[in-house]
Design an enzyme around this catalytic site. Structure first.
Site, PDB file in Angstrom:
ATOM      1  NE  ARG A  27      -2.972   0.032   2.952  1.00 28.08           N
ATOM      2  CZ  ARG A  27      -4.670  -0.411   2.952  1.00 28.08           C
ATOM      3  NH1 ARG A  27      -5.374  -1.072   2.248  1.00 28.08           N
ATOM      4  NH2 ARG A  27      -4.890   1.316   3.172  1.00 28.08           N
ATOM      5  CD1 TRP A  75       3.348   6.642   1.835  1.00 26.91           C
ATOM      6  CD2 TRP A  75       1.100   8.277   1.716  1.00 26.91           C
ATOM      7  NE1 TRP A  75       3.111   6.969   0.176  1.00 26.91           N
ATOM      8  CE2 TRP A  75       2.434   8.408   0.407  1.00 26.91           C
ATOM      9  CE3 TRP A  75       0.182   8.686   1.928  1.00 26.91           C
ATOM     10  CZ2 TRP A  75       1.605   9.112  -0.534  1.00 26.91           C
ATOM     11  CZ3 TRP A  75      -0.096   9.865   1.208  1.00 26.91           C
ATOM     12  CH2 TRP A  75       0.773  10.199  -0.434  1.00 26.91           C
ATOM     13  CG  ASN A 101      -4.892   3.074   8.354  1.00 30.75           C
ATOM     14  OD1 ASN A 101      -4.142   3.535   8.830  1.00 30.75           O
ATOM     15  ND2 ASN A 101      -5.141   2.276   7.301  1.00 30.75           N
ATOM     16  N   GLY A 102      -6.351   7.414   7.573  1.00 31.16           N
ATOM     17  CA  GLY A 102      -7.089   8.496   7.583  1.00 31.16           C
ATOM     18  C   GLY A 102      -6.509  10.114   8.076  1.00 31.16           C
ATOM     19  CE  LYS A 484       0.538   1.132 -14.420  1.00 32.40           C
ATOM     20  NZ  LYS A 484      -0.982   2.385 -14.729  1.00 32.40           N
ATOM     21  CD  GLU A 487       1.927   3.620 -12.155  1.00 34.68           C
ATOM     22  OE1 GLU A 487       1.335   4.188 -11.236  1.00 34.68           O
ATOM     23  OE2 GLU A 487       1.300   3.457 -12.721  1.00 34.68           O
ATOM     24  CG  HIS A 503      -2.110  22.302 -32.569  1.00 39.08           C
ATOM     25  ND1 HIS A 503      -2.493  23.384 -33.285  1.00 39.08           N
ATOM     26  CD2 HIS A 503      -2.145  21.100 -33.337  1.00 39.08           C
ATOM     27  CE1 HIS A 503      -2.970  22.584 -34.575  1.00 39.08           C
ATOM     28  NE2 HIS A 503      -3.278  21.614 -33.999  1.00 39.08           N
ATOM     29  CE  LYS A 602      -2.971  -1.818  -5.951  1.00 40.77           C
ATOM     30  NZ  LYS A 602      -3.004  -1.821  -7.544  1.00 40.77           N
TER      31      LYS A 602
HETATM   32  C1  F6R Z   1      -1.445   4.052 -11.636  1.00 42.74           C
HETATM   33  C2  F6R Z   1      -2.595   3.632 -10.289  1.00 42.74           C
HETATM   34  C3  F6R Z   1      -3.199   4.667 -10.257  1.00 42.74           C
HETATM   35  C4  F6R Z   1      -4.483   4.232  -9.555  1.00 42.74           C
HETATM   36  C5  F6R Z   1      -5.478   5.649  -8.537  1.00 42.74           C
HETATM   37  C6  F6R Z   1      -7.299   5.358  -8.622  1.00 42.74           C
HETATM   38  O1  F6R Z   1      -0.954   2.759 -11.686  1.00 42.74           O
HETATM   39  O2  F6R Z   1      -2.661   2.173 -10.051  1.00 42.74           O
HETATM   40  O3  F6R Z   1      -3.373   5.522 -10.625  1.00 42.74           O
HETATM   41  O4  F6R Z   1      -5.376   3.683 -10.423  1.00 42.74           O
HETATM   42  O5  F6R Z   1      -5.006   5.711  -7.640  1.00 42.74           O
HETATM   43  O6  F6R Z   1      -6.705   4.108  -7.739  1.00 42.74           O
HETATM   44  P1  F6R Z   1      -8.400   3.070  -7.909  1.00 42.74           P
HETATM   45  O7  F6R Z   1      -8.229   2.266  -9.218  1.00 42.74           O
HETATM   46  O8  F6R Z   1      -8.234   2.726  -6.384  1.00 42.74           O
HETATM   47  O9  F6R Z   1      -9.610   4.069  -7.024  1.00 42.74           O
END
Ligand code: F6R
Length: 607
Positions: A27, A75, A101-102, A484, A487, A503, A602
Site C-alpha cells: 500500500r 504513509w 488510517n485516514g 505506467k 510511475e 500545436h 496503492k
Molecule cells: C496507477 C494507479 C493509480 C490508480 C488511482 C485510482 O498505476 O494505480 O493511478 O489507478 O490511484 O485508484 P483506484 O482505482 O483504487 O480508485
C-alpha cells in the site's frame, strides 16, 4: 497508504502483526510500528523505513511477548516520516495505544484544546489527538470513551485501540476508511485490507461507517454509533493466499500482468449468457436507462484512463453522450447533473478519496450512480446505487495492471448491455460478444508476440523522456502507457494526441526523445502514420505498437511491438499489455523498486 492490523488470541501477537504488516507493504508506507500487550503492560516499538527494520528491532517479534496487539504502516501526511510520528501512539498515562488510517480534519482545534488541558504531545500527527481524547474521556469503560472520542472527530478514520485495563481485548472503529474483522477460532483479527487476513482466516466481517467492534480471542461484538450492539453477517473470502503472493514471479507487477488473460476472463465470461450480456447487479437500474441523457465517467489515475478507453464503446454503441472527468476536478465542478445523468464511478480499491467525494457530490444532486469496483465491500461499492465488480482478484503491485484492464472489460460489457437494452444492436451483437469472449486469448497472444521487450528495454532505458502518441482509442491507451512508464521507471513520459503535436509539442521532439507510436486503429491509421513521419523527420526513434501484418508501419518504425488484430472499439484492453511489459522491463533495467514505486500508495485515501 497507511495499513492497520490487530490480533488477539492465545498465540504470540507480534509475529502475526509483523506478518500482517508485510502483507500491507504494497500500500506504500514510510514508517511502521506495533504495540503489544502482555498482562497490563503495553510495549511499543516503532521504526522509520521498512518493516524489515521493525523485525530487526523486535527480533522478529520475539522480544515483545504478549497475545494481544495492534500494528501500523504509516504513509506520512501530517508530520515527517519519523519514529516519533510513526504509530502506535500512546496516551500520557500509558493506558491506551492507538493506530489510525485516514485524516482527522479538526485535529488542530482538538490539539489546542488538549494542550490547554495539560496533555503532552510527542508527535506532529493528527492521530495523537485521538489517544489523548481517549484518556480524557476514560472513566473505566473503554466503549464509552471510544464513543465520546469518535463524536469529537471530523474526517476519516479506521482506528485500532488497546487499553491496558482490558488485557486480551482489541477495539476497531470505522468512519470513511476501510476496516475488516477476521473471524478465527479462539483468536480474532482486524485489518484495513483483507490481504493481511487471508493467511489466517477467510471469514471476515466488513465494518460500516460509524460502527465499532470489541474483539477478544473468543468473541466479536459490534456496535453502531449510538453504542447499541448490532449483528453483522460474516463473508467468506473466496480467493486464497496464493493469489496474494508472487507465485514464482520476480515482482507482483509482472505476475499481475501475466494474470490478465484470466482476470479479464473472470470479468467477462460469467456475464455472457445465451448470447446476451447479463448483469444481475443492474436489475433495478436498467428500466431507467431510456431516461438517461448523459453519462459521466469519473475516477482517478489509471481508473480515469480506463474510463477514457471505455468511453468510445459506450458512446458509440449507446448513442448517449459520454464525458470523462477526473474525480478530483468533478468534485469541485459544481456538476450539472440530475436524474437523467448516469454517473459511472471506476475504482480498483473503492477507497480513493476524490472518487468517493465526486460520487457523493453527484449522487446528492440526483444522478443515478453505478460503480465499477474490484475490492468487495469497499466504500465506493457501498455508496453507489449499483455496483459491478471487476473480479480482478487482489492487486498487490502499486501500479495497476489487471485492475485497469478488467475495468475496461466491464465498460465494454456495459456498453453492449445498455445498447441492447436501448434496442440499438441488432445483428452486430453476436459478433461483438465473440470479440469480447476472445479478448482473454488475445491478451495472451499480445504477451506471447513480444518476446523482444526485455531487449527493447535495454535499448531504450537510458532515455530520460518518452512521448506516447496515438489518436482516438490509441490515444486513450497512450495515456495509460505513459503513466505506467513514469510511475515505475521514474522516466518522464508524456502522452499526446498525435494530431496535437503540431500545436506546440513537436518543438520538443529530437533524437533524444523516443516516440512510442500507437497505431492499432485502422479508422485513423493514415493520420497517425503521417504524425510518425513528422517525428521521424525530427530525428526521433520510433517504437510503434501495431498489428503484426501492418506493412504500412514498416518503413517508418525503428522497432515494433505487436498485438493481434481486434476491432478497434475493443482493442484498448490488448494494446496496453505490451506497454505494461515495456514499462516493467525499463524499470527493471533501471533498478527501480517496481512493486513499491517511490512516493506512491496503492490506495489514495486522502485528498
Ligand atoms: C496507477 C494507479 C493509480 C490508480 C488511482 C485510482 O498505476 O494505480 O493511478 O489507478 O490511484 O485508484 P483506484 O482505482 O483504487 O480508485
Amino acid at each position: 497508504m497507511c495499513g492497520i492490523v490487530g490480533f488477539t488470541g492465545m498465540q504470540e501477537a507480534a509475529p502475526i502483526l509483523l506478518d500482517g504488516l508485510k502483507k500491507l507493504e504494497y500500500r506504500g508506507y514510510d514508517s511502521a510500528g506495533i504495540a503489544v500487550m502482555s498482562g497490563k503492560t503495553i510495549s511499543v516499538n516503532k521504526v522509520r523505513g521498512r518493516i524489515a527494520n521493525l523485525c530487526e528491532k523486535t527480533k522478529d517479534g520475539t522480544s515483545v511477548p504478549g497475545p494481544t496487539g495492534i500494528g501500523h504502516t504509516r504513509w506520512a501526511t501530517h508530520g515527517a516520516p519519523t519514529e516519533e510520528n510513526a504509530h502506535p501512539h500512546l496516551s500520557n498515562d500509558g493506558r491506551f495505544a492507538v493506530v489510525h488510517n485516514g485524516i482527522i480534519e479538526n485535529y488542530l482545534t482538538l490539539r489546542e484544546e488538549l494542550l490547554r488541558d495539560g496533555y503532552q504531545f510527542q508527535s506532529e500527527t493528527d492521530t495523537e489527538v485521538i489517544v489523548h481524547l481517549l484518556e480524557l474521556y476514560y472513566k473505566g469503560n473503554v466503549r464509552d470513551a471510544l464513543l465520546k472520542t469518535a463524536n469529537r472527530l471530523r474526517g476519516s478514520y479506521a482506528l485500532g485501540v488497546i487499553c491496558s485495563d482490558e488485557p486480551g481485548k482489541i477495539y476497531a472503529v470505522r468512519e470513511a476508511s476501510p476496516l475488516i474483522l477476521g473471524v478465527g477460532i479462539g483468536e480474532n483479527y482486524f485489518a484495513s485490507d483483507v490481504t493481511a487476513l487471508v493467511s489466517h482466516t477467510r471469514n471476515v466481517i466488513y465494518l460500516d461507517d460509524g460502527e465499532f467492534a470489541e474483539l477478544s480471542g473468543m468473541s466479536i461484538r459490534i456496535f453502531d454509533c449510538s453504542g447499541t450492539e448490532i449483528r453483522k453477517k460474516t463473508t467468506r473470502i473466496l480467493w486464497d493466499v496464493q493469489a496474494a503472493e508472487k507465485g514464482g514471479y520476480e515482482h507482483f507487477m509482472l505476475k499481475e500482468i501475466m494474470e490478465q488473460p484470466g482476470a479479464v476472463r473472470a470479468a467477462i465470461a460469467p456475464r455472457i449468457k445465451n448470447g446476451k450480456v447479463i448483469f444481475e447487479e443492474l436489475g433495478a437500474f436498467l428500466p431507467a436507462l431510456p431516461d438517461i441523457r448523459k453519462i459521466i465517467i469519473t475516477a482517478c489515475g489509471s481508473a480515469y484512463y480506463a474510463g477514457c478507453a471505455g468511453r468510445y464503446a459506450l458512446e458509440q454503441l449507446c448513442g448517449i453522450p459520454v464525458e470523462v472527468e477526473l474525480a478530483s476536478e468533478l468534485r469541485y465542478l459544481n456538476p450539472l447533473v440530475d436524474g437523467h445523468t448516469l454517473l459511472i464511478v471506476i475504482s480498483q480499491s473503492g477507497e480513493t478519496a476524490d472518487t468517493i467525494a465526486a460520487l457523493k457530490e453527484c449522487k446528492s444532486r440526483g444522478a443515478k450512480t453505478l460503480a465499477i469496483v474490484n475490492v468487495v465491500g469497499s466504500t465506493v461499492a457501498k455508496l453507489a446505487d449499483c455496483t459491478v465488480y471487476t473480479w480482478a482478484g487482489p492487486e498487490i503491485a502499486v501500479a495497476t495492471t489487471k485492475g485497469y484492464t478488467t475495468q475496461i472489460a466491464v465498460l465494454y460489457l456495459l456498453a453492449i448491455c445498455f445498447a441492447d437494452h436501448l434496442n440499438r444492436l441488432g445483428k452486430d451483437e453476436a459478433a461483438m460478444l465473440d470479440t469480447l469472449q476472445a479478448l482473454p486469448r488475445r491478451i495472451q497472444q499480445a504477451i506471447d508476440m513480444n518476446p523482444a521487450i526485455p531487449e527493447l528495454a535495454k535499448k531504450y532505458h537510458e532515455n530520460h523522456a518518452f512521448f506516447f502518441i496515438g489518436r482516438n482509442t490509441d490515444y486513450a491507451v497512450a495515456l495509460e502507457g505513459s503513466l505506467k512508464m513514469k510511475e515505475i521507471s521514474y522516466l518522464h513520459a508524456e502522452a499526446y494526441a498525435a494530431g496535437e503535436l503540431k500545436h506546440g509539442t513537436i518543438a520538443l521532439i529530437d533524437e533524444h526523445q523516443p516516440v512510442i507510436a500507437l497505431c492499432c486503429n485502422p479508422f485513423i491509421m493514415e493520420k497517425t502514420l503521417s504524425n510518425i513521419v513528422e517525428v521521424k523527420s525530427r530525428g526521433a526513434e520510433v517504437l510503434a505498437l501495431t498489428f503484426r501484418d501492418n506493412q504500412k508501419i514498416l518503413p517508418v518504425a525503428d522497432d515494433l511491438l505487436f498485438i493481434p488484430k481486434v476491432d478497434a472499439l475493443f482493442s484498448a484492453v490488448i494494446e496496453i499489455v505490451p506497454l505494461q511489459l515495456l514499462a516493467y522491463y525499463v524499470a527493471k533495467e533501471n533498478g527501480c523498486d517496481i512493486d513499491k514505486p517511490k512516493n506512491l500508495a496503492k490506495s489514495v485515501t486522502v485528498e
